[in-house]
Design a protein around this motif. Structure first.
Motif, PDB file in Angstrom:
ATOM      1  N   ILE A  30      15.757 -27.029  -2.834  1.00 55.34           N
ATOM      2  CA  ILE A  30      15.127 -26.128  -1.859  1.00 55.34           C
ATOM      3  C   ILE A  30      16.186 -25.289  -1.164  1.00 55.34           C
ATOM      4  CG2 ILE A  30      13.885 -26.048   0.344  1.00 55.34           C
ATOM      5  CD1 ILE A  30      12.343 -28.562  -0.633  1.00 55.34           C
ATOM      6  N   VAL A  31      17.250 -25.925  -0.729  1.00 50.98           N
ATOM      7  CA  VAL A  31      18.322 -25.197  -0.035  1.00 50.98           C
ATOM      8  C   VAL A  31      18.937 -24.145  -0.954  1.00 50.98           C
ATOM      9  CG1 VAL A  31      20.637 -25.451   0.948  1.00 50.98           C
ATOM     10  CG2 VAL A  31      18.828 -27.021   1.619  1.00 50.98           C
ATOM     11  N   GLY A  32      19.205 -24.514  -2.202  1.00 52.94           N
ATOM     12  CA  GLY A  32      19.814 -23.566  -3.135  1.00 52.94           C
ATOM     13  C   GLY A  32      18.932 -22.360  -3.413  1.00 52.94           C
ATOM     14  N   THR A  33      17.654 -22.609  -3.680  1.00 49.30           N
ATOM     15  CA  THR A  33      16.767 -21.498  -4.027  1.00 49.30           C
ATOM     16  C   THR A  33      16.391 -20.660  -2.812  1.00 49.30           C
ATOM     17  OG1 THR A  33      14.846 -22.968  -3.869  1.00 49.30           O
ATOM     18  CG2 THR A  33      15.807 -22.644  -6.051  1.00 49.30           C
ATOM     19  N   LEU A  34      16.129 -21.317  -1.691  1.00 52.00           N
ATOM     20  CA  LEU A  34      15.740 -20.571  -0.494  1.00 52.00           C
ATOM     21  C   LEU A  34      16.915 -19.760   0.055  1.00 52.00           C
ATOM     22  CD1 LEU A  34      13.357 -20.047   1.375  1.00 52.00           C
ATOM     23  CD2 LEU A  34      14.108 -21.982   2.757  1.00 52.00           C
ATOM     24  N   ALA A  35      18.096 -20.348   0.064  1.00 50.09           N
ATOM     25  CA  ALA A  35      19.275 -19.618   0.546  1.00 50.09           C
ATOM     26  C   ALA A  35      19.592 -18.430  -0.353  1.00 50.09           C
ATOM     27  CB  ALA A  35      20.474 -20.553   0.629  1.00 50.09           C
ATOM     28  N   LEU A 114      12.666 -19.707 -12.341  1.00 45.85           N
ATOM     29  CA  LEU A 114      13.932 -19.500 -11.630  1.00 45.85           C
ATOM     30  C   LEU A 114      15.027 -19.027 -12.577  1.00 45.85           C
ATOM     31  CD1 LEU A 114      15.315 -19.719  -8.879  1.00 45.85           C
ATOM     32  CD2 LEU A 114      15.898 -22.072  -9.451  1.00 45.85           C
ATOM     33  N   MET A 115      15.051 -19.572 -13.774  1.00 49.39           N
ATOM     34  CA  MET A 115      16.053 -19.158 -14.755  1.00 49.39           C
ATOM     35  C   MET A 115      15.826 -17.710 -15.186  1.00 49.39           C
ATOM     36  SD  MET A 115      18.678 -20.358 -16.089  1.00 49.39           S
ATOM     37  CE  MET A 115      19.823 -19.858 -17.312  1.00 49.39           C
ATOM     38  N   ALA A 116      14.570 -17.312 -15.340  1.00 54.35           N
ATOM     39  CA  ALA A 116      14.268 -15.929 -15.716  1.00 54.35           C
ATOM     40  C   ALA A 116      14.719 -14.955 -14.628  1.00 54.35           C
ATOM     41  CB  ALA A 116      12.777 -15.770 -15.989  1.00 54.35           C
ATOM     42  N   ARG A 150      27.887 -10.444  -2.048  1.00 46.80           N
ATOM     43  CA  ARG A 150      26.742 -11.184  -1.523  1.00 46.80           C
ATOM     44  C   ARG A 150      25.720 -11.479  -2.620  1.00 46.80           C
ATOM     45  NH1 ARG A 150      24.561 -11.229   4.287  1.00 46.80           N
ATOM     46  NH2 ARG A 150      22.477 -12.028   3.950  1.00 46.80           N
ATOM     47  N   VAL A 151      25.505 -10.512  -3.492  1.00 47.55           N
ATOM     48  CA  VAL A 151      24.570 -10.711  -4.602  1.00 47.55           C
ATOM     49  C   VAL A 151      25.103 -11.775  -5.558  1.00 47.55           C
ATOM     50  CG1 VAL A 151      23.627  -9.562  -6.636  1.00 47.55           C
ATOM     51  CG2 VAL A 151      23.508  -8.443  -4.433  1.00 47.55           C
ATOM     52  N   SER A 152      26.387 -11.740  -5.833  1.00 45.14           N
ATOM     53  CA  SER A 152      26.985 -12.746  -6.719  1.00 45.14           C
ATOM     54  C   SER A 152      26.895 -14.142  -6.107  1.00 45.14           C
ATOM     55  CB  SER A 152      28.442 -12.395  -7.009  1.00 45.14           C
ATOM     56  OG  SER A 152      28.526 -11.162  -7.679  1.00 45.14           O
ATOM     57  N   GLY A 153      27.115 -14.244  -4.817  1.00 39.56           N
ATOM     58  CA  GLY A 153      26.975 -15.530  -4.136  1.00 39.56           C
ATOM     59  C   GLY A 153      25.550 -16.048  -4.175  1.00 39.56           C
ATOM     60  N   SER A 154      24.607 -15.138  -4.094  1.00 36.58           N
ATOM     61  CA  SER A 154      23.202 -15.521  -4.181  1.00 36.58           C
ATOM     62  C   SER A 154      22.878 -16.121  -5.543  1.00 36.58           C
ATOM     63  CB  SER A 154      22.331 -14.293  -3.916  1.00 36.58           C
ATOM     64  OG  SER A 154      20.987 -14.586  -4.099  1.00 36.58           O
ATOM     65  N   LEU A 155      23.481 -15.577  -6.574  1.00 30.23           N
ATOM     66  CA  LEU A 155      23.241 -16.105  -7.921  1.00 30.23           C
ATOM     67  C   LEU A 155      23.800 -17.516  -8.087  1.00 30.23           C
ATOM     68  CD1 LEU A 155      23.901 -12.963 -10.109  1.00 30.23           C
ATOM     69  CD2 LEU A 155      21.726 -14.091  -9.677  1.00 30.23           C
ATOM     70  N   ILE A 156      24.887 -17.817  -7.417  1.00 33.23           N
ATOM     71  CA  ILE A 156      25.469 -19.160  -7.509  1.00 33.23           C
ATOM     72  C   ILE A 156      24.487 -20.199  -6.966  1.00 33.23           C
ATOM     73  CG2 ILE A 156      27.312 -20.654  -6.628  1.00 33.23           C
ATOM     74  CD1 ILE A 156      29.134 -18.146  -6.746  1.00 33.23           C
ATOM     75  N   GLY A 157      23.879 -19.906  -5.822  1.00 33.85           N
ATOM     76  CA  GLY A 157      22.887 -20.820  -5.259  1.00 33.85           C
ATOM     77  C   GLY A 157      21.682 -20.997  -6.161  1.00 33.85           C
ATOM     78  N   SER A 158      21.290 -19.919  -6.807  1.00 39.37           N
ATOM     79  CA  SER A 158      20.141 -19.984  -7.699  1.00 39.37           C
ATOM     80  C   SER A 158      20.434 -20.831  -8.930  1.00 39.37           C
ATOM     81  CB  SER A 158      19.743 -18.573  -8.118  1.00 39.37           C
ATOM     82  OG  SER A 158      18.670 -18.614  -9.002  1.00 39.37           O
ATOM     83  N   TYR A 159      21.606 -20.653  -9.507  1.00 39.84           N
ATOM     84  CA  TYR A 159      21.955 -21.464 -10.677  1.00 39.84           C
ATOM     85  C   TYR A 159      22.147 -22.931 -10.303  1.00 39.84           C
ATOM     86  CZ  TYR A 159      22.213 -17.533 -13.855  1.00 39.84           C
ATOM     87  OH  TYR A 159      21.889 -16.458 -14.641  1.00 39.84           O
TER      88      TYR A 159
END
Length: 179
Positions: A30-35, A114-116, A150-159
């Motif tokens: 939850i934290v990874g995807t929401l953040a 989420l992967m898509a 910031r966008v790249s950091g967002s992708l790290i949380g998503s992965y």
């Protein structure tokens, strides 16, 4: 070593441990995807051009892939929050099979969504960092540095959320195979 008689309704201790681990992994996802959804949705940068009156602005919703990423991450976050109830139910009653199968299917669908979204956003971030000389698309990250970071950091949380969802799927599979 003697094996005792098989008793129906008795939950093996391993299934309870799997249910507890499932419950602790869900908030991490939850934290990874929401953040990552919040970080992407609040990303913008403005650059002046020749004067203060003409400005170039980069926002996440300028690119449909980033919008899809935010929507997908938000849906998966909402699902993970709602699935905490099932996770608590599995701690109390570890012998439930139908709800475990439902969680397995929904976790798999959430991981795919989420992967898509992450893959679509990653393609655009790669293009923003490197550009494409064959079609004259220039790298914009030299100008919009904080936007790209910031966008790249967002992708790290998503992965990270994708990895946790894969672990949850594996845990559900193990719990179902022990029945």
């Amino acid at each position: 070593m003697k094996a005792g008689p098989l008793q129906l309704g008795v939950v093996p201790p391993a299934n309870r441990a799997i249910a507890i681990l499932d419950f602790f992994l869900r908030p991490i996802a939850i934290v990874g995807t929401l953040a990552s959804a919040i970080a992407m949705a609040t990303t913008n940068q403005t650059l002046p051009f020749f004067s203060q009156f003409i400005r170039f602005r980069a926002k996440f919703n300028d690119l449909p892939s980033f919008t899809f990423f935010v929507v997908a991450s938000s849906i998966v976050s909402a699902y993970l929050i709602l699935s905490l109830g099932f996770s608590i139910l599995h701690i109390a009653k570890s012998n439930l099979v139908n709800s475990r199968v439902l969680l397995l299917l929904l976790d798999t669908a959430a991981m795919g969504l989420l992967m898509a979204g992450s893959a679509a956003a990653t393609a655009i971030v790669q293009l923003a960092h490197k550009g494409n000389n064959k079609v004259n698309w220039f790298a914009i990250c030299q100008q919009y540095n904080s936007f790209c970071k910031r966008v790249s950091g967002s992708l790290i949380g998503s992965y990270a959320g994708v990895v946790v969802l894969i672990l949850l799927i594996l845990l559900s599979g193990v719990a179902l195979s022990r029945r």
